[in-house]
Design a protein around this motif. Structure first.
Motif, short mmCIF file in Angstrom:
data_model
loop_
_atom_site.label_atom_id
_atom_site.label_comp_id
_atom_site.label_asym_id
_atom_site.label_seq_id
_atom_site.Cartn_x
_atom_site.Cartn_y
_atom_site.Cartn_z
N PHE A 5 -33.67 66.33 -5.77
CA PHE A 5 -32.55 66.91 -5.03
C PHE A 5 -32.23 68.30 -5.59
N ALA A 6 -32.14 68.41 -6.92
CA ALA A 6 -31.81 69.69 -7.54
C ALA A 6 -32.87 70.74 -7.24
N ALA A 7 -34.14 70.33 -7.30
CA ALA A 7 -35.22 71.27 -7.02
C ALA A 7 -35.18 71.71 -5.56
N ALA A 8 -34.92 70.76 -4.65
CA ALA A 8 -34.84 71.10 -3.23
C ALA A 8 -33.66 72.04 -2.97
N GLU A 9 -32.56 71.81 -3.67
CA GLU A 9 -31.40 72.67 -3.51
C GLU A 9 -31.68 74.09 -4.00
N GLN A 10 -32.42 74.20 -5.08
CA GLN A 10 -32.81 75.52 -5.58
C GLN A 10 -33.67 76.26 -4.57
N VAL A 66 -19.54 62.26 15.32
CA VAL A 66 -20.78 62.63 14.63
C VAL A 66 -21.37 61.40 13.96
N SER A 67 -22.68 61.27 14.02
CA SER A 67 -23.35 60.09 13.47
C SER A 67 -23.21 60.03 11.95
N PRO A 68 -22.94 58.84 11.39
CA PRO A 68 -22.92 58.70 9.93
C PRO A 68 -24.25 59.10 9.28
N ARG A 69 -25.34 59.08 10.07
CA ARG A 69 -26.63 59.51 9.52
C ARG A 69 -26.60 60.95 9.04
N ALA A 70 -25.82 61.78 9.73
CA ALA A 70 -25.72 63.18 9.32
C ALA A 70 -25.10 63.29 7.92
N LEU A 71 -24.04 62.55 7.69
CA LEU A 71 -23.39 62.57 6.37
C LEU A 71 -24.31 61.99 5.31
N ALA A 72 -24.97 60.87 5.63
CA ALA A 72 -25.87 60.24 4.66
C ALA A 72 -27.02 61.17 4.30
N ASP A 73 -27.59 61.81 5.30
CA ASP A 73 -28.69 62.74 5.07
C ASP A 73 -28.23 63.90 4.20
N TYR A 74 -27.08 64.47 4.53
CA TYR A 74 -26.60 65.64 3.79
C TYR A 74 -26.29 65.30 2.33
N THR A 75 -25.60 64.19 2.11
CA THR A 75 -25.19 63.85 0.75
C THR A 75 -26.35 63.38 -0.12
N THR A 76 -27.41 62.85 0.48
CA THR A 76 -28.58 62.43 -0.30
C THR A 76 -29.66 63.49 -0.38
N GLY A 132 -32.66 53.26 -13.04
CA GLY A 132 -32.11 54.48 -13.61
C GLY A 132 -33.12 55.62 -13.58
N LEU A 133 -34.37 55.32 -13.91
CA LEU A 133 -35.41 56.34 -13.86
C LEU A 133 -35.63 56.83 -12.43
N GLY A 134 -35.57 55.88 -11.48
CA GLY A 134 -35.72 56.27 -10.08
C GLY A 134 -34.62 57.19 -9.62
N LEU A 135 -33.38 56.88 -10.01
CA LEU A 135 -32.25 57.73 -9.65
C LEU A 135 -32.36 59.10 -10.30
N LEU A 136 -32.80 59.12 -11.55
CA LEU A 136 -32.97 60.39 -12.25
C LEU A 136 -34.03 61.25 -11.56
N LEU A 137 -35.14 60.61 -11.20
CA LEU A 137 -36.20 61.35 -10.51
C LEU A 137 -35.68 61.90 -9.18
N TYR A 138 -34.93 61.07 -8.46
CA TYR A 138 -34.40 61.52 -7.17
C TYR A 138 -33.43 62.68 -7.37
N ALA A 139 -32.60 62.59 -8.41
CA ALA A 139 -31.64 63.66 -8.69
C ALA A 139 -32.37 64.96 -9.01
N LEU A 140 -33.48 64.87 -9.74
CA LEU A 140 -34.26 66.06 -10.07
C LEU A 140 -34.89 66.66 -8.81
N ILE A 190 -35.42 67.28 0.70
CA ILE A 190 -36.52 66.80 -0.14
C ILE A 190 -37.79 66.62 0.67
N ASN A 191 -37.63 66.25 1.94
CA ASN A 191 -38.80 65.99 2.79
C ASN A 191 -39.14 67.14 3.73
N ASN A 192 -38.60 68.31 3.46
CA ASN A 192 -38.84 69.46 4.32
C ASN A 192 -40.25 70.02 4.09
#
Length: 320
Positions: free
Chosen positions: A23-28, A156-166, A13-21, A171-173
């Motif tokens: 993701f949110a920071a990267a989106e900002q 289109v490769s499923p990797r594109a969808l997986a990358d976009y949704t995660t 749960g902590l790992g998912l929370l950290l990842y979500a944070l 995050i790694n830019n």
């Protein structure tokens, strides 16, 4: 065992929370540094409707460099929205166009046609999974749903969808803090010095699979789907071929074959084609082997493009 399970669940749960944070920071950061990405431009525009929408590859991008769009608006009163992006062929253009039509409207559609974009999956299916493109694409559920449809129906490769949704590429830019400007924009004021070796390398890059007829037919069919979408939306469509230097143009493979096939598709759809390929042959109009610089864009506007935008040019023309 229950204690171990609880600890594992807490850790997960902590790992998912950290990842979500993250993701949110990267989106900002995407929102803060966005500029060139076509889906960002759709989300960022304040206009619900524009006069002209532009689709195409990087050759169309200089039409939005500097103050070009503002200058067109001052001279004509027309509002342009340029959704061109590097190496994006008709399949990716259709995807962008569909996203635009979900929330915006345009009276006219300008399509900049480049033969290379019709000959390889590299500029079509594969572009959806490009990390640089995904890293700058803002997250929206409608975009994710659209990607899923393209994975299901269009190869289109499923990797594109997986990358976009995660948000993996966001995050790694490594360039996450830099503004999203294509490198060509920084060269807009320069003048190209002709180089045979540069043109040869450019051709090898643009045509990685050669010029297979099957690919051309497939992606011309995608163009037909774009034309059909525009017709359903009540838009007037114009297709153009932009100028390129003589040295570059002389090395294009099977260009006549492509022109014939493109003309056949456009005539069937009753869409005009303006071929300005030879209109500006001198190197002084370009910042590299095939992209217009500021002088070239201004000359193109004055000689040809403004007349199309205001609707005074004949339906078919060839620039010289």
């Amino acid at each position: 065992m229950r204690t171990l399970a609880r600890r594992a669940a807490t850790f997960a749960g902590l790992g998912l929370l950290l990842y979500a944070l993250l993701f949110a920071a990267a989106e900002q950061l995407v929102q803060r540094t966005g500029h060139a990405n076509p889906l960002f431009r759709i989300a960022a525009t304040r206009e619900q409707a524009v006069d002209w929408l532009v689709l195409g590859t990087s050759h169309a991008m200089p039409l939005a460099f500097g103050d070009t769009e503002a200058a067109v608006h001052r001279r004509t009163g027309l509002q342009l929205l340029n959704l061109a992006a590097p190496g994006t062929g008709p399949l990716y253009n259709r995807f962008v166009f569909e996203q635009f039509l979900r929330e915006r409207r345009a009276a006219n559609l300008l399509i900049v046609a480049d033969a290379f974009a019709f000959y390889s999956p590299a500029w079509n299916e594969d572009r959806f999974a490009d990390a640089k493109l995904l890293a700058r694409t803002p997250y929206r559920p409608a975009v994710a749903a659209g990607l899923w449809q393209y994975v299901r129906d269009d190869g289109v490769s499923p990797r594109a969808l997986a990358d976009y949704t995660t948000g993996f590429s966001k995050i790694n830019n490594r360039d996450r803090f830099r503004d999203d400007h294509w490198e060509g924009e920084a060269q807009f004021e320069r003048t190209w010095r002709p180089s045979a070796s540069a043109v040869k390398k450019r051709m090898a890059y643009l045509y990685p699979d050669g010029t297979p007829d099957a690919a051309m037919d497939r992606y011309l069919a995608e163009l037909s789907r774009v034309l059909a979408l525009a017709r359903q939306a009540g838009m007037r469509v114009v297709v153009v071929k932009l100028p390129t230097p003589a040295q570059y143009r002389s090395q294009l493979p099977q260009e006549v074959q492509f022109d014939v096939a493109l003309g056949r598709v456009l005539r069937a759809a009753d869409v005009p084609l303006h071929d300005w390929s030879t209109a500006l042959s001198e190197p002084r109009f370009y910042f590299d082997s095939d992209h217009l610089n500021r002088e070239g864009v201004n000359e193109l506007l004055a000689r040809h493009l403004l007349a199309v935008l205001v609707g005074t040019l004949p339906r078919q023309s060839r620039g010289h």
